[in-house]
Scaffold this motif. Structure first.
Motif, PDB file in Angstrom:
ATOM      1  N   LEU A  38       0.840  -1.194   0.000  1.00  0.00           N
ATOM      2  CA  LEU A  38       0.000   0.000   0.000  1.00  0.00           C
ATOM      3  C   LEU A  38       0.877   1.247   0.000  1.00  0.00           C
ATOM      4  O   LEU A  38       1.954   1.252   0.607  1.00  0.00           O
ATOM      5  CB  LEU A  38      -0.904   0.023   1.243  1.00  0.00           C
ATOM      6  N   PRO A  39       0.421   2.331  -0.632  1.00  0.00           N
ATOM      7  CA  PRO A  39       1.160   3.596  -0.540  1.00  0.00           C
ATOM      8  C   PRO A  39       1.085   4.140   0.888  1.00  0.00           C
ATOM      9  O   PRO A  39       0.147   3.842   1.630  1.00  0.00           O
ATOM     10  CB  PRO A  39       0.428   4.502  -1.539  1.00  0.00           C
ATOM     11  N   ASP A  40       2.068   4.909   1.265  1.00  0.00           N
ATOM     12  CA  ASP A  40       2.128   5.428   2.637  1.00  0.00           C
ATOM     13  C   ASP A  40       0.874   6.205   3.007  1.00  0.00           C
ATOM     14  O   ASP A  40       0.403   6.135   4.153  1.00  0.00           O
ATOM     15  CB  ASP A  40       3.367   6.320   2.811  1.00  0.00           C
ATOM     16  N   SER A  41       0.304   6.934   2.042  1.00  0.00           N
ATOM     17  CA  SER A  41      -0.862   7.753   2.343  1.00  0.00           C
ATOM     18  C   SER A  41      -2.106   6.913   2.634  1.00  0.00           C
ATOM     19  O   SER A  41      -3.074   7.426   3.193  1.00  0.00           O
ATOM     20  CB  SER A  41      -1.149   8.705   1.179  1.00  0.00           C
ATOM     21  N   LEU A  42      -2.076   5.620   2.285  1.00  0.00           N
ATOM     22  CA  LEU A  42      -3.225   4.746   2.525  1.00  0.00           C
ATOM     23  C   LEU A  42      -2.854   3.547   3.393  1.00  0.00           C
ATOM     24  O   LEU A  42      -3.593   2.565   3.440  1.00  0.00           O
ATOM     25  CB  LEU A  42      -3.803   4.259   1.190  1.00  0.00           C
ATOM     26  N   ARG A  43      -1.738   3.655   4.090  1.00  0.00           N
ATOM     27  CA  ARG A  43      -1.284   2.542   4.921  1.00  0.00           C
ATOM     28  C   ARG A  43      -2.295   2.186   6.007  1.00  0.00           C
ATOM     29  O   ARG A  43      -2.422   1.018   6.403  1.00  0.00           O
ATOM     30  CB  ARG A  43       0.057   2.915   5.559  1.00  0.00           C
ATOM     31  N   GLU A  44      -3.061   3.150   6.473  1.00  0.00           N
ATOM     32  CA  GLU A  44      -4.028   2.916   7.544  1.00  0.00           C
ATOM     33  C   GLU A  44      -5.184   2.014   7.095  1.00  0.00           C
ATOM     34  O   GLU A  44      -5.950   1.515   7.924  1.00  0.00           O
ATOM     35  CB  GLU A  44      -4.596   4.246   8.035  1.00  0.00           C
ATOM     36  N   LEU A  45      -5.301   1.784   5.788  1.00  0.00           N
ATOM     37  CA  LEU A  45      -6.388   0.938   5.291  1.00  0.00           C
ATOM     38  C   LEU A  45      -6.093  -0.560   5.430  1.00  0.00           C
ATOM     39  O   LEU A  45      -6.982  -1.378   5.178  1.00  0.00           O
ATOM     40  CB  LEU A  45      -6.654   1.240   3.812  1.00  0.00           C
ATOM     41  N   GLU A  46      -4.888  -0.915   5.828  1.00  0.00           N
ATOM     42  CA  GLU A  46      -4.547  -2.340   5.871  1.00  0.00           C
ATOM     43  C   GLU A  46      -5.489  -3.114   6.795  1.00  0.00           C
ATOM     44  O   GLU A  46      -5.917  -4.226   6.457  1.00  0.00           O
ATOM     45  CB  GLU A  46      -3.102  -2.531   6.333  1.00  0.00           C
ATOM     46  N   ALA A  47      -5.812  -2.554   7.949  1.00  0.00           N
ATOM     47  CA  ALA A  47      -6.683  -3.265   8.896  1.00  0.00           C
ATOM     48  C   ALA A  47      -8.078  -3.534   8.303  1.00  0.00           C
ATOM     49  O   ALA A  47      -8.549  -4.676   8.327  1.00  0.00           O
ATOM     50  CB  ALA A  47      -6.785  -2.494  10.208  1.00  0.00           C
ATOM     51  N   PRO A  48      -8.784  -2.529   7.764  1.00  0.00           N
ATOM     52  CA  PRO A  48     -10.103  -2.831   7.189  1.00  0.00           C
ATOM     53  C   PRO A  48     -10.025  -3.727   5.953  1.00  0.00           C
ATOM     54  O   PRO A  48     -10.928  -4.548   5.729  1.00  0.00           O
ATOM     55  CB  PRO A  48     -10.672  -1.446   6.835  1.00  0.00           C
ATOM     56  N   LEU A  49      -8.960  -3.608   5.169  1.00  0.00           N
ATOM     57  CA  LEU A  49      -8.817  -4.493   4.008  1.00  0.00           C
ATOM     58  C   LEU A  49      -8.598  -5.935   4.458  1.00  0.00           C
ATOM     59  O   LEU A  49      -9.168  -6.880   3.888  1.00  0.00           O
ATOM     60  CB  LEU A  49      -7.646  -4.041   3.134  1.00  0.00           C
TER      61      LEU A  49
END
Length: 287
Positions: A38-49
């Motif tokens: 994931l790009p750094d700007s969307l790294r926080e999406l890993e948990a919901p994904l």
């Protein structure tokens, strides 16, 4: 429904701020093994994904790649002049009190919070778009695994039909096999002019016939084939159950081979092993 663990899906989204591309690739794995790029700007999406993948898939190694490309306009920086003036005033006061203090560079001033901001898409808008696109990609991946699973099920059913044919053939020749074995034993005894007690001879013949009787193995082969067919109609993950059934089928085929006393039975046992191994290879890809 049978589902394969092997599939690939890709979805893209074009917007005024740029584009998103999501790729999902899955291969066979004993457990569910998830990997993200994931790009750094969307790294926080890993948990919901990760949560979405766990809610849809049960097994397989899954690689998720998300690419974000911003348009040229989104790379521009804007300066908050009031914020910069306040920072410069504060630095001037610091320089007056501590002349020896080193002053920050222009680049350091731009990095200071509140001085500059990139004209990119709103964070919430970008995250919402990424999650929506991911859901569409995951749906495509799941459909692909289902289509591939149906093809695997067809291949397995073809092999099951082949196993039933081999079992039927062995059953049809079973009386002939036992009679041929009896005659062979009598011929050997005659050749050595052996004199045995008739009762003892019949007992020995019955024992040999019992050891070479494969009716029980054939019954178990039929039972296991029926259970494989039943599993193919079940919902949810069935790969591990099918793998266990392949072991049981192979065990019966080996026993049948060890009891074979004529070439017909030996040939059928070899064919059974080939069919079972072909199924086992396909089952390695089933969820």
């Amino acid at each position: 429904m049978v589902r394969s663990m092997t599939a690939f899906a890709r979805q893209t989204l074009d917007a005024e701020w740029g584009s998103l591309a999501i790729e999902l690739r899955s291969v066979n794995q004993r457990y569910l093994d998830l990997h993200f790029r994931l790009p750094d700007s969307l790294r926080e999406l890993e948990a919901p994904l990760r949560e979405r993948l766990r809610g849809t898939l049960s097994r397989g190694k899954v690689e998720c790649t998300l690419r974000l490309t911003l348009s040229e306009q989104q790379h521009d920086l804007s300066i908050d002049h009031e914020g910069l003036e306040r920072l410069v005033t504060a630095l001037t006061e610091v320089r007056r009190i501590a002349p020896e203090a080193a002053m920050p560079s222009a680049l350091a001033l731009l990095d200071h919070p509140g001085v500059s901001r990139a004209s990119g898409p709103d964070g919430d808008t970008l995250r919402e778009a990424a999650l929506k696109l991911f859901d569409e990609t995951l749906h495509d991946l799941d459909d692909g695994r289902a289509r591939e699973g149906e093809r695997l099920a067809e291949l397995i059913r073809e092999r099951l039909t082949g196993i039933r044919e081999q079992v039927t053939e062995v059953r049809a020749h079973l009386p002939e096999v036992l009679e041929r074995q009896r005659n062979q034993i009598l011929e050997r005894l005659e050749s050595v002019k052996a004199e045995l007690d008739p009762a003892r001879l019949e007992a020995e013949m019955a024992l040999i016939a019992q050891k070479s009787d494969v009716a029980e193995e054939l019954d178990r082969l039929d039972t296991h084939v029926g259970e494989v067919e039943r599993q193919l109609r079940q919902k949810g993950p069935i790969g591990r159950r099918l793998d266990f059934l392949m072991q049981e089928l192979n065990r019966e085929a080996n026993t049948l081979s060890s009891k074979a006393v004529v070439t017909d039975t030996t040939r059928c046992a070899v064919e059974l092993k080939v069919l079972i191994e072909q199924m086992r290879e396909q089952i390695q890809n089933i969820e």
